[in-house]
Design a protein around this motif. Structure first.
Motif, mmCIF file in Angstrom:
data_model
loop_
_atom_site.group_PDB
_atom_site.id
_atom_site.type_symbol
_atom_site.label_atom_id
_atom_site.label_comp_id
_atom_site.label_asym_id
_atom_site.label_seq_id
_atom_site.Cartn_x
_atom_site.Cartn_y
_atom_site.Cartn_z
ATOM 1 N N UNK A 99 -13.382 -9.438 6.596
ATOM 2 C CA UNK A 99 -13.566 -9.385 5.106
ATOM 3 C C UNK A 99 -13.654 -7.765 4.757
ATOM 4 N N UNK A 100 -14.122 -6.918 5.677
ATOM 5 C CA UNK A 100 -13.948 -5.401 5.358
ATOM 6 C C UNK A 100 -12.583 -5.074 5.342
ATOM 7 N N UNK A 101 -11.701 -5.371 5.907
ATOM 8 C CA UNK A 101 -10.212 -5.030 6.057
ATOM 9 C C UNK A 101 -9.635 -5.480 4.816
ATOM 10 N N UNK A 102 -9.803 -6.685 4.461
ATOM 11 C CA UNK A 102 -9.471 -7.525 3.113
ATOM 12 C C UNK A 102 -9.703 -6.696 2.107
ATOM 13 N N UNK A 103 -11.031 -5.961 1.964
ATOM 14 C CA UNK A 103 -11.471 -5.149 0.833
ATOM 15 C C UNK A 103 -10.766 -4.051 0.778
ATOM 16 N N UNK A 104 -10.270 -3.273 2.018
ATOM 17 C CA UNK A 104 -9.579 -2.016 2.082
ATOM 18 C C UNK A 104 -8.117 -2.465 1.405
ATOM 19 N N UNK A 105 -7.519 -3.884 1.794
ATOM 20 C CA UNK A 105 -6.188 -4.080 1.317
ATOM 21 C C UNK A 105 -6.211 -4.098 -0.502
ATOM 22 N N UNK A 106 -7.536 -4.600 -0.889
ATOM 23 C CA UNK A 106 -7.793 -4.689 -2.283
ATOM 24 C C UNK A 106 -7.872 -3.242 -2.828
ATOM 25 N N UNK A 107 -8.279 -2.368 -2.197
ATOM 26 C CA UNK A 107 -8.540 -1.184 -2.813
ATOM 27 C C UNK A 107 -7.241 -0.343 -2.606
ATOM 28 N N UNK A 108 -6.391 -0.523 -1.600
ATOM 29 C CA UNK A 108 -5.030 0.012 -1.391
ATOM 30 C C UNK A 108 -4.061 -0.655 -2.589
ATOM 31 N N UNK A 109 -4.248 -1.870 -2.763
ATOM 32 C CA UNK A 109 -3.640 -2.356 -3.769
ATOM 33 C C UNK A 109 -3.800 -1.693 -5.475
ATOM 34 N N UNK A 110 -5.066 -1.509 -5.590
ATOM 35 C CA UNK A 110 -5.841 -0.877 -6.418
ATOM 36 C C UNK A 110 -4.959 0.487 -6.797
ATOM 37 N N UNK A 111 -5.109 1.398 -5.821
ATOM 38 C CA UNK A 111 -4.673 2.467 -6.044
ATOM 39 C C UNK A 111 -3.038 2.364 -6.360
ATOM 40 N N UNK A 112 -2.472 1.364 -5.410
ATOM 41 C CA UNK A 112 -0.871 1.480 -5.726
ATOM 42 C C UNK A 112 -0.635 1.053 -7.362
ATOM 43 N N UNK A 113 -1.390 0.099 -7.767
ATOM 44 C CA UNK A 113 -1.274 -0.242 -9.332
ATOM 45 C C UNK A 113 -1.353 0.957 -10.067
ATOM 46 N N UNK A 114 -2.635 1.845 -9.625
ATOM 47 C CA UNK A 114 -2.895 3.036 -10.758
ATOM 48 C C UNK A 114 -1.406 3.917 -10.811
#
Length: 323
Positions: free
Chosen positions: A293-308
């Protein structure tokens, strides 16, 4: 009688307060408090809801991304190791390429087609404009599950309508969900069909806000429809178009439902992950694999930064192209 013996004149006293003086003062105080603080009370529900369902999950996800976190309860702080792992994760890069590929095939044609249709519906000589404006929004109202079922039937290898039509021009049957480029095309067509009308209506609303006097003056000066569109419509439509581009970028980078249903519920997006997007990979790591789940959260934040970053890039490009 001497001056010292004279009595001093009486000191004037304030007139007695009217019976309603305290009540009027209290009312004045309440009115002042209402003008000062009532706006904050009116907007407080939004911030409370955003804090509970937006800000807190984001902060919680960021904290999870710094841990070796599983759903059982074991948590170990590892700093930025999850983000370092992303750089060497082939599945992450595959999902990133798939996301950008589907995004390019869906968002760019979608925006161009929406701009063309909005300009067509904005013409004064078009008959039954209300009917066409309502009809073009129908695909967005249809359930995405129904859309996926219909398009899944259209892109079947053996009995699909698309392969049947391609057979008339001598093209062999295509396994649409078995190859990268074909699956990208099929999913992009699904996204384009569903969201083009939505963007068309937003752009149409922006076009209708442009004063008609400008077009009449340009027509008197001899400017044709193409020149009017290029010199009047596009520059004045820039704020609306920037909004549509950013909205489409956010939606395109978060693509999840369409590829998931196209894969018949398979979270890996095909047998060889041919069309697994970042949102699907985030779901796989965060919720399907309970020990990452921690790695999945890192993927979520990477996606957030890419979208930004993508939204900022598109904002700059659109502003420069419109000037």
């Amino acid at each position: 009688m001497s001056h010292s013996a004279a009595t001093a004149p009486p000191t004037p006293t304030a007139p007695p307060a009217p019976p309603g003086g305290a009540r009027e003062h209290r009312r004045f105080t309440l009115d002042r408090l209402d003008l000062t603080y009532s706006p904050y009370v009116y907007i407080a529900p939004f911030f409370l809801i955003f804090g509970a369902f937006g800000l807190y999950p984001m902060a919680r996800t960021a904290w999870m991304s710094l841990h070796d976190w599983d759903m059982i309860g074991e948590r170990t702080f590892i700093g930025l190791d999850n983000y370092t792992r992303l750089l060497s994760d082939d599945y992450f890069w595959n999902a990133l390429v798939n996301t950008f590929g589907i995004f390019a095939l869906s968002t760019i044609p979608q925006l161009l087609l929406a701009l063309f249709l909005a300009n067509l519906l904005n013409r004064t000589l078009l008959r039954a404009k209300t009917f066409f404006r309502m009809a073009i929004f129908i695909p967005n109202v249809v359930s995405v599950a129904a859309v996926a079922i219909v398009f899944g039937m259209l892109y079947q290898r053996e009995y699909g309508l698309v392969n049947w039509l391609l057979g008339f021009v001598g093209i062999d049957q295509i396994d649409w969900d078995g190859q990268t480029w074909s699956s990208w095309t099929a999913i992009a067509s699904m996204v384009n069909w569903r969201w083009t009308g939505y963007n068309t209506l937003i752009l149409l609303a922006g076009m209708q806000a442009i004063p008609r006097d400008l077009y009449e003056a340009a027509e008197i000066d001899g400017a044709g429809q193409w020149r009017q569109f290029w010199r009047i419509t596009l520059p004045l439509l820039r704020p609306t178009f920037v909004f549509v581009v950013i909205l489409s970028t956010i939606g395109g980078m978060q693509l999840f439902t369409e590829p998931l249903l196209f894969a018949n519920g398979s979270i890996i997006g095909g047998n060889q992950r041919e069309f697994q997007t970042l949102a699907m990979y985030m779901y796989e790591m965060g919720l399907v694999n309970l020990n990452s789940a921690g790695y999945g959260a890192a993927v979520a934040w990477a996606l957030f930064m890419i979208i930004g970053l993508m939204s900022l890039l598109n904002f700059v490009l659109v502003r420069r192209a419109a000037t």
